[in-house]
Design a protein around this motif. Structure first.
Motif, short mmCIF file in Angstrom:
data_model
loop_
_atom_site.label_atom_id
_atom_site.label_comp_id
_atom_site.label_asym_id
_atom_site.label_seq_id
_atom_site.Cartn_x
_atom_site.Cartn_y
_atom_site.Cartn_z
N ILE A 134 0.85 -1.19 0.00
CA ILE A 134 0.00 0.00 0.00
C ILE A 134 0.88 1.24 0.00
N PRO A 135 0.91 2.00 -1.11
CA PRO A 135 1.63 3.27 -1.08
C PRO A 135 0.83 4.29 -0.27
N ALA A 136 1.52 5.15 0.47
CA ALA A 136 0.81 6.11 1.31
C ALA A 136 1.55 7.44 1.31
N ARG A 137 0.83 8.52 1.18
CA ARG A 137 1.39 9.86 1.31
C ARG A 137 0.34 10.77 1.90
N ASN A 138 0.60 11.30 3.09
CA ASN A 138 -0.29 12.26 3.73
C ASN A 138 -1.74 11.77 3.73
N CYS A 139 -1.93 10.56 4.23
CA CYS A 139 -3.27 9.96 4.16
C CYS A 139 -3.59 9.15 5.41
N ALA A 140 -3.28 9.65 6.57
CA ALA A 140 -3.49 8.90 7.81
C ALA A 140 -4.93 8.42 7.95
N GLY A 141 -5.90 9.26 7.63
CA GLY A 141 -7.31 8.90 7.79
C GLY A 141 -7.72 7.75 6.90
N SER A 142 -7.42 7.83 5.61
CA SER A 142 -7.81 6.74 4.71
C SER A 142 -6.97 5.50 4.96
N ALA A 143 -5.70 5.68 5.32
CA ALA A 143 -4.86 4.51 5.64
C ALA A 143 -5.40 3.80 6.88
N LEU A 144 -5.86 4.54 7.86
CA LEU A 144 -6.45 3.93 9.05
C LEU A 144 -7.65 3.09 8.67
N ARG A 145 -8.56 3.65 7.87
CA ARG A 145 -9.75 2.91 7.46
C ARG A 145 -9.37 1.64 6.70
N MET B 38 9.31 -9.20 -2.32
CA MET B 38 9.85 -10.42 -2.92
C MET B 38 11.24 -10.76 -2.39
N GLU B 39 12.10 -9.77 -2.27
CA GLU B 39 13.48 -10.04 -1.89
C GLU B 39 13.70 -10.11 -0.38
N GLN B 40 13.11 -9.22 0.36
CA GLN B 40 13.36 -9.16 1.80
C GLN B 40 12.35 -9.96 2.63
N MET B 41 11.09 -9.92 2.22
CA MET B 41 10.06 -10.63 2.97
C MET B 41 9.82 -12.04 2.40
N GLU B 42 10.36 -12.30 1.22
CA GLU B 42 10.24 -13.59 0.54
C GLU B 42 8.78 -13.97 0.28
N ALA B 43 8.01 -13.01 -0.21
CA ALA B 43 6.60 -13.22 -0.52
C ALA B 43 6.45 -14.13 -1.74
N LYS B 44 5.43 -14.96 -1.70
CA LYS B 44 5.09 -15.78 -2.86
C LYS B 44 4.28 -14.94 -3.86
N TYR B 45 3.35 -14.14 -3.33
CA TYR B 45 2.49 -13.29 -4.16
C TYR B 45 2.47 -11.89 -3.58
N VAL B 46 2.23 -10.91 -4.46
CA VAL B 46 2.13 -9.51 -4.06
C VAL B 46 0.86 -8.93 -4.67
N ALA B 47 0.15 -8.16 -3.88
CA ALA B 47 -1.04 -7.45 -4.36
C ALA B 47 -0.87 -5.97 -4.07
N PHE B 48 -1.48 -5.14 -4.87
CA PHE B 48 -1.41 -3.70 -4.68
C PHE B 48 -2.79 -3.16 -4.35
N PHE B 49 -2.89 -2.48 -3.22
CA PHE B 49 -4.09 -1.74 -2.87
C PHE B 49 -3.65 -0.31 -2.59
N ASP B 50 -4.58 0.61 -2.71
CA ASP B 50 -4.31 2.00 -2.34
C ASP B 50 -4.94 2.27 -0.98
N ALA B 51 -4.43 3.28 -0.31
CA ALA B 51 -4.93 3.61 1.02
C ALA B 51 -6.40 4.01 1.00
N ASP B 52 -6.89 4.53 -0.12
CA ASP B 52 -8.29 4.95 -0.18
C ASP B 52 -9.20 3.92 -0.85
N ASP B 53 -8.72 2.71 -1.08
CA ASP B 53 -9.56 1.64 -1.61
C ASP B 53 -10.49 1.11 -0.52
N PHE B 54 -11.53 0.46 -0.95
CA PHE B 54 -12.43 -0.27 -0.07
C PHE B 54 -12.36 -1.73 -0.48
#
Length: 183
Positions: free
Chosen positions: A26-37, A110-126
């Motif tokens: 989850i990328p985040a910039r100046n979005c504490a409220g939506s990131a919290l939700r 992938m490199e540091q956490m050794e994830a099998k899969y990666v998904a992208f969500f935004d902070a303001d998604d539901f």
């Protein structure tokens, strides 16, 4: 973006007890409220998944990449991480935009956490109800290369009751409207 300033640090040993099946970036910039939700929604769905299948819930991680926020977002993310051990936060030294955060996040996952899969969500998604459980169930066999899900665009006040699908011929109409992933 400077590679040295934003180079992924080694994940802590305790982060690797159980290798993650899925890391949600989850990328985040100046979005504490939506990131919290969003984080509360993921947390709730992760709790629901734990009731059905605890071993799957332990293989879900969240990686929030803070894009050099200059508001309370940074402080909020540090506090959230302290009470949620499946959440990892990385802080960009300089702004790189959502795309730069996603690129950094997928590499770190992938490199540091050794994830099998990666998904992208935004902070303001539901998230649609049980989206995390459905995604994790599909990934559990680890026999798929990719899982694709659709999205439903919500009305401008983000009400789930009045969802509408935009006409793809006019993307200007829905650029700033949150989306809800569904499988």
């Amino acid at each position: 973006m400077s590679k040295e300033k934003n180079a992924p640090a080694k994940a802590k040993v305790e982060d690797r007890k159980v290798p993650p099946l899925l890391v949600i970036v989850i990328p985040a910039r100046n979005c504490a409220g939506s990131a919290l939700r969003m984080l509360q929604e993921i947390d709730s769905q992760r709790d629901g998944l734990a009731v059905k299948c605890a071993s799957l819930a332990t293989r879900l991680r969240v990686l929030v990449v803070d894009d050099a926020s200059d508001d309370e977002t940074r402080r909020f993310l540090v506090a959230w991480k302290k009470s949620h051990d499946y959440v990892h936060v990385e802080f960009m030294a300089e702004r790189s935009g959502a795309g730069g955060c996603r690129n950094y996040g997928v590499k770190f996952a992938m490199e540091q956490m050794e994830a099998k899969y990666v998904a992208f969500f935004d902070a303001d998604d539901f998230l649609m109800p049980d989206a995390i459980g459905k995604i994790m169930s599909v990934l559990a066999d680890e026999k798929v290369d990719c899982v694709q899900w659709g999205f439903r665009t919500l009305n401008k006040d983000a009400s789930r009751d009045n969802a509408w699908i935009p006409k793809y011929a006019n993307p200007d109409e829905w650029v700033t409207i949150p989306v809800a992933p569904w499988l």
